[in-house]
Design a protein around this motif. Sequence first.
Motif, short mmCIF file in Angstrom:
data_model
loop_
_atom_site.label_atom_id
_atom_site.label_comp_id
_atom_site.label_asym_id
_atom_site.label_seq_id
_atom_site.Cartn_x
_atom_site.Cartn_y
_atom_site.Cartn_z
N LEU A 154 0.84 -1.21 0.00
CA LEU A 154 0.00 0.00 0.00
C LEU A 154 0.87 1.26 0.00
O LEU A 154 0.64 2.18 -0.78
N LEU A 155 1.89 1.25 0.85
CA LEU A 155 2.78 2.41 0.93
C LEU A 155 3.52 2.64 -0.40
O LEU A 155 3.66 3.77 -0.85
N LEU A 156 3.96 1.52 -1.01
CA LEU A 156 4.68 1.63 -2.29
C LEU A 156 3.77 2.20 -3.37
O LEU A 156 4.18 3.05 -4.16
N LEU A 157 2.52 1.70 -3.38
CA LEU A 157 1.56 2.19 -4.37
C LEU A 157 1.26 3.67 -4.18
O LEU A 157 1.22 4.43 -5.15
N VAL A 158 1.09 4.05 -2.92
CA VAL A 158 0.80 5.46 -2.62
C VAL A 158 1.99 6.33 -3.04
O VAL A 158 1.83 7.37 -3.67
N ALA A 159 3.20 5.87 -2.68
CA ALA A 159 4.41 6.64 -3.02
C ALA A 159 4.57 6.76 -4.53
O ALA A 159 4.94 7.83 -5.05
N ASP A 160 4.28 5.66 -5.22
CA ASP A 160 4.46 5.63 -6.68
C ASP A 160 3.46 6.55 -7.40
O ASP A 160 3.78 7.14 -8.43
N ASN A 161 2.26 6.61 -6.82
CA ASN A 161 1.20 7.39 -7.48
C ASN A 161 0.87 8.67 -6.75
O ASN A 161 -0.22 9.21 -6.90
N TRP A 162 1.79 9.14 -5.93
CA TRP A 162 1.51 10.30 -5.09
C TRP A 162 1.15 11.54 -5.92
O TRP A 162 0.20 12.26 -5.62
N GLY A 163 1.88 11.76 -7.00
CA GLY A 163 1.65 12.92 -7.87
C GLY A 163 0.25 12.90 -8.45
O GLY A 163 -0.49 13.90 -8.36
N GLN A 164 -0.12 11.76 -8.99
CA GLN A 164 -1.45 11.61 -9.60
C GLN A 164 -2.55 11.79 -8.56
O GLN A 164 -3.57 12.41 -8.83
N MET A 165 -2.29 11.26 -7.38
CA MET A 165 -3.30 11.36 -6.32
C MET A 165 -3.50 12.80 -5.88
O MET A 165 -4.62 13.26 -5.69
N GLN A 166 -2.39 13.52 -5.77
CA GLN A 166 -2.47 14.92 -5.36
C GLN A 166 -3.22 15.74 -6.41
O GLN A 166 -4.07 16.57 -6.07
N ASP A 167 -2.90 15.42 -7.65
CA ASP A 167 -3.55 16.11 -8.76
C ASP A 167 -5.06 15.85 -8.73
O ASP A 167 -5.86 16.78 -8.88
N ALA A 168 -5.42 14.59 -8.51
CA ALA A 168 -6.83 14.21 -8.47
C ALA A 168 -7.54 14.91 -7.32
O ALA A 168 -8.67 15.37 -7.44
N MET A 169 -6.85 14.98 -6.19
CA MET A 169 -7.47 15.60 -5.01
C MET A 169 -7.61 17.11 -5.19
O MET A 169 -8.56 17.71 -4.73
N ASP A 170 -6.63 17.70 -5.88
CA ASP A 170 -6.67 19.16 -6.09
C ASP A 170 -7.80 19.56 -7.04
O ASP A 170 -8.51 20.53 -6.80
#
Lengths: 180, 109
Positions: free
Chosen positions: B62-78
């Motif tokens: 889970l941590l690896l997935l979050v770290a790997d996709n952190w940029g995309q997730m931030q973008d989606a949340m923004d």
Amino acid sequence: MVAGVTLCYLTMAESRTGERSSQPEFEAFYLRTGRLLHGYLCRLSRDPATADEVLQEAYLRMINAPDMEEQVRKAYLYRTATNLLRDHWRKQKRERKHWQKQNFSEAIHQNLDKPLDVSSIFEKLSAVDRATLWLAHVEQLSHREMADILGVKERSIKVILFRARAKARDLFEKAGLGAP
Amino acid sequence: MNDSDLDAILKQMATEHRPQLPSPGLIWFRAQIVRKAWQKERIERPLVMMHGFAGLIGAVILLLLVADNWGQMQDAMDHRSWFLLPLLLLTLTASLASGAILLWSPAKR
């Protein structure tokens, strides 16, 4: 499925424990040794309730230990009981420290109103002296067996026993028991 | 007083000790219960360890997935804040379900 596998393993484990003593054998051994072990624990702990508790736990452990010869089993029983009592004292000490109850000492179990009988004189000796004297005179164990039970060197047992005898003789003589 | 007097006194004291001992049958019965509990614990130990190991591996993935996709997730949340609530609910449900499975598994019972 897991429950089934567990049950299967339990049955296998049960069949492997066949070398442990049987119930009639244990009952006979218990009737032979229980009273004296209780006496030993009572004298050592100065508390019958603690003696009851430790006695039961010691026998539980002995039943679940691999089968052994009568004398070895007896030594195992006394060693286990002595160690359990030590653990009990350590726990009591920790609890006492925790609650800061300074007056809750080993002496709390002593009944000071009791007349000065043999038991109360015996209780004036230290725990090691009481244990050594009991094992030597009542159980009539060898120095090696006593050393094994009490977790000290065989040479030390001789010295401890010699001093314990001297202290006991002195106390009994002062109380007017036995010939001076 | 000599050693034989002392011996006699101690033996007399031991003879006079007549306690009310629990029945041997009761001790034997308790020992059987304790033995079963030990055996059960020993048998189920690998299963409990595997539960812990699986939980650890899951957390690492889970941590690896979050770290790997952190940029995309931030973008989606923004840009799409509606995305945040379902994601949180999903995470909470998954965590509760994992906890319940772990708690009610035979190894813990």
